[in-house]
Design an enzyme around this catalytic site. Structure first.
Site, PDB file in Angstrom:
ATOM      1  N   ASP A  99      11.456  12.083 -30.898  1.00 15.23           N
ATOM      2  CA  ASP A  99      12.882  11.966 -31.158  1.00 15.23           C
ATOM      3  C   ASP A  99      13.136  10.602 -31.800  1.00 15.23           C
ATOM      4  O   ASP A  99      12.756   9.571 -31.219  1.00 15.23           O
ATOM      5  CB  ASP A  99      13.657  12.078 -29.818  1.00 15.23           C
ATOM      6  CG  ASP A  99      15.022  12.730 -29.995  1.00 15.23           C
ATOM      7  OD1 ASP A  99      15.374  13.604 -29.177  1.00 15.23           O
ATOM      8  OD2 ASP A  99      15.729  12.366 -30.955  1.00 15.23           O
ATOM      9  N   GLU A 257      19.377  16.018 -36.817  1.00 13.90           N
ATOM     10  CA  GLU A 257      20.498  16.474 -36.006  1.00 13.90           C
ATOM     11  C   GLU A 257      21.751  16.019 -36.729  1.00 13.90           C
ATOM     12  O   GLU A 257      22.021  14.822 -36.820  1.00 13.90           O
ATOM     13  CB  GLU A 257      20.463  15.879 -34.595  1.00 13.90           C
ATOM     14  CG  GLU A 257      21.509  16.514 -33.707  1.00 13.90           C
ATOM     15  CD  GLU A 257      22.085  15.591 -32.653  1.00 13.90           C
ATOM     16  OE1 GLU A 257      22.069  14.373 -32.855  1.00 13.90           O
ATOM     17  OE2 GLU A 257      22.563  16.093 -31.622  1.00 13.90           O
TER      18      GLU A 257
HETATM   19  O1  TEU Z   1      23.823  14.050 -29.744  1.00 15.47           O
HETATM   20  C1  TEU Z   1      24.697  13.838 -30.852  1.00 15.47           C
HETATM   21  C2  TEU Z   1      26.028  14.424 -30.594  1.00 15.47           C
HETATM   22  O2  TEU Z   1      26.741  14.784 -31.497  1.00 15.47           O
HETATM   23  C3  TEU Z   1      26.505  14.462 -29.195  1.00 15.47           C
HETATM   24  O3  TEU Z   1      27.845  14.068 -29.243  1.00 15.47           O
HETATM   25  C4  TEU Z   1      26.375  15.882 -28.663  1.00 15.47           C
HETATM   26  O4  TEU Z   1      26.461  16.834 -29.696  1.00 15.47           O
HETATM   27  C5  TEU Z   1      27.516  16.122 -27.732  1.00 15.47           C
HETATM   28  O5  TEU Z   1      27.344  15.171 -26.717  1.00 15.47           O
HETATM   29  C6  TEU Z   1      27.499  17.550 -27.187  1.00 15.47           C
HETATM   30  O6  TEU Z   1      28.572  17.666 -26.297  1.00 15.47           O
HETATM   31  C7  TEU Z   1      22.661  13.200 -29.809  1.00 15.47           C
HETATM   32  C8  TEU Z   1      21.774  13.502 -28.609  1.00 15.47           C
HETATM   33  O7  TEU Z   1      21.329  14.854 -28.690  1.00 15.47           O
HETATM   34  C9  TEU Z   1      22.587  13.254 -27.364  1.00 15.47           C
HETATM   35  O8  TEU Z   1      21.840  13.605 -26.189  1.00 15.47           O
HETATM   36  C10 TEU Z   1      22.929  11.771 -27.315  1.00 15.47           C
HETATM   37  O9  TEU Z   1      23.785  11.548 -26.211  1.00 15.47           O
HETATM   38  C11 TEU Z   1      23.652  11.332 -28.610  1.00 15.47           C
HETATM   39  O10 TEU Z   1      23.049  11.828 -29.787  1.00 15.47           O
HETATM   40  C12 TEU Z   1      23.580   9.814 -28.724  1.00 15.47           C
HETATM   41  O11 TEU Z   1      22.253   9.427 -28.989  1.00 15.47           O
END
Ligand code: TEU
Ligand code: CA
Length: 559
Positions: A99, A257
């Site tokens: 990641d 992402e």
């Molecule tokens: O998530 C990115 C994101 O857009 C988050 O706001 C997520 O979609 C949302 O919390 C869903 O309700 C990534 C990671 O996957 C997440 O675990 C992290 O908290 C976030 O980035 C910050 O690194």
């Protein structure tokens, strides 16, 4: 004709290390625990293991707040453990995807400590510092974890940007030295033999340099800044530079992402001629209706199947021949698929298998989240005290204090959409704490583990697990799944999801009934009498009129 890249035939399994397997009795999952489960993953038939961050972190956001990119999180073990995991995975023909979290670091990262220490520090510009005006922050943008995105640093009187928690300061990607530091770090891991990257919030790296105010959000003094930091002005320049400097030099897979992208933007990120990424995660299906809802995802607007079908079909056709899809229902940020899109009560088995079929016969690389192969469900802790996720804890305070929600309403929202639904420990067997740990787990285990666990699943040929194993195997034998076109049938049907895959030689019909009401469905003539390749019920022939059982899913090959 280009050779087909290996990741177009691969199935990825996402591991959230904190909740996967504890090996040293501290109640927290770790790398040695993952090593002890590699044979299980090999039996399932997956090809790539995506590990959520395992780098040094104070765990304000469970590892998505990194304090040292070249060290292993203390709770997860040592670099020797990581090297052993990589070796043991490769020995089994499994690839490892890490990641990449470089939109922000932890505020405990040495870079930020130095940057914050002095306005004249040479690392000041590693982060995004701005003056406010009239005692107000530069903008009123809303953070993903509630509250504003600017934190005032008393010592310097300046604010620093954090799109997520205040312990996750955003890196300044306008600074070429920051970009060089990131590329060096990526090579450190790739030179070890790591096979790919899932790139966290990667389309947030480039912010509009003017930092314009966002649009007012209902019921709050905050604004929506997303138009000014999603898919920003230099994002493709940065990714093409990362590709040129790093990615192009390794045989790896990359997935970005990217919240808030359309299929056209997805093609810009994943087009083979773009020299950026191999694919992206969009969020259109998992966030359906949330943007129009008063309190976003916490309002939990009802899902209508035609909307889900429309979104997935748009991505299938929108990227066909222009890019590549990722396919998912589930990850560490989402509620459990069978609870969100299926029926986790009387039709849990059938609907969990249906979701597997619907996902794996589309074009793209599937991502299976730990426990999805068991049909693990959401959890309903009886008090907010048992929840750990910063997004949930911050939001519940705001919902109560600023919007007057009572505990019952807040809990109902958290039960439906909280991220901890995906973070309760992996359920291995019916021993205490589901075999995840012999200590007190960092978060409670879902009380349904005696019935839903890997040991029971592997002992039951009718389990969700065998449906995943068999469907993964089947998909690999059918090149039409990788190469064929996608055509949605009966787009407006309220409970049937039916689509055709066609590569000119082979034709498949997928029929899935998202309902507990039995239903009839007339199939196109070319599939009548065809071979039923997959069925989540014991019987079902390719008759002209299918008589579908609740949550039945079939795959029929044209005769
Ligand atoms: O998530 C990115 C994101 O857009 C988050 O706001 C997520 O979609 C949302 O919390 C869903 O309700 C990534 C990671 O996957 C997440 O675990 C992290 O908290 C976030 O980035 C910050 O690194
Ligand atoms: Ca442990």
């Amino acid at each position: 004709l280009q050779p087909v890249p290996w990741w177009k035939d691969a199935v990825v399994y996402q591991i959230y290390p904190r909740s996967f397997q504890d090996s040293n009795g501290d109640g927290v999952g770790d790398l040695q625990g993952i090593i002890s489960r590699l044979d299980y993953l090999k039996r399932l038939g997956v090809d790539v293991l995506w590990l959520s961050p395992m780098y040094a972190s104070p765990n304000d956001d469970n590892g998505y707040d990194i304090s040292d990119y070249r060290a292993i999180m203390t709770e997860f073990g040592t670099m020797d453990d990581f090297d052993e995991l990589l070796r043991e995975a490769h020995a089994r023909g499994l690839r490892i995807m890490l990641d990449l979290v470089v939109n922000h670091t932890s505020d405990e990262h040495a870079w930020f400590v130095e940057s914050r220490s002095d306005r004249a520090s040479e690392k000041r510009d590693y982060y995004i510092w701005k003056q406010g005006q009239d005692g107000q922050p530069p903008t009123r943008w809303q953070s993903y974890f509630s509250g504003g995105v600017w934190e005032l640093d008393e010592a310097s009187g300046e604010y620093y940007l954090h799109l997520f928690s205040r312990k996750q300061p955003d890196l300044n990607w306008e600074n070429p030295t920051v970009r060089r530091e990131v590329y060096d770090m990526m090579r450190f891991w790739l030179d070890k033999g790591v096979d790919g990257w899932r790139m966290d919030t990667i389309n947030m790296l480039s912010k509009n340099p003017a930092y314009p105010e966002g649009l007012p959000l209902p019921g709050t003094t905050l604004t929506d800044g997303q138009p000014h930091f999603l898919n920003g002005p230099r994002i493709h320049e940065f990714l093409q530079e990362m590709h040129r400097e790093v990615l192009a030099h390794y045989d790896i897979v990359t997935v970005g992402e990217t919240p808030g992208v359309t299929p056209d933007q997805g093609a810009l990120y994943s087009g083979p001629e773009r020299s950026e990424l191999n694919m992206v995660f969009h969020f259109e299906h998992v966030f359906l209706g949330d943007e129009q809802a008063e309190r976003g995802k916490w309002s939990n607007p009802p899902l209508a199947l035609p909307d889900v079908k429309r979104v997935l079909a748009r991505w299938q056709t929108g990227l066909y021949g222009r890019g590549w899809n990722s396919l998912y229902w589930d990850n560490h940020d989402q509620p459990r698929a069978v609870s969100r899109f299926g029926n986790d009560r009387q039709y849990r088995l059938e609907s969990a298998k249906l979701l597997c079929t619907v996902l794996l016969f589309m074009q793209g690389t599937p991502y299976i989240y730990q426990g999805q192969e068991l049909g693990m469900t959401n959890v309903s802790f009886e008090s907010i005290e048992h929840y750990k996720d910063i997004e949930t804890l911050n939001a519940s305070k705001v919902l109560r204090d600023e919007h007057g929600w009572d505990d019952a309403r807040i809990l109902a929202s958290v039960h439906a959409r909280g991220r901890d639904n995906a973070r309760t420990p992996m359920q291995w067997d019916d021993s205490p704490h589901a075999g995840f740990t012999n200590a007190t787990p960092w978060i409670r285990v879902n009380p349904n583990y005696p019935d839903i666990n890997a040991q029971a699943a592997e002992g039951d040929p009718n389990s969700v697990w065998y449906h995943y194993r068999d469907t993964i195997r089947l998909r690999k034998t059918l090149s039409v799944v990788r190469d064929g076109t996608f055509t949605l049938l009966d787009a407006e049907h309220p409970s049937l999801f039916c689509y055709v895959r066609d590569d000119g030689h082979d034709k498949l019909l997928v029929v899935a009934l998202f309902s507990e009401e039995a239903q009839s469905y007339g199939i196109p003539d070319e599939f009548v009498g065809g071979e039923v390749l997959s069925n989540n019920y014991p019987s079902g022939e390719a008759t002209p009129e299918l008589h579908l059982q609740p949550h039945q899913a079939l795959v029929i090959r044209a005769a």
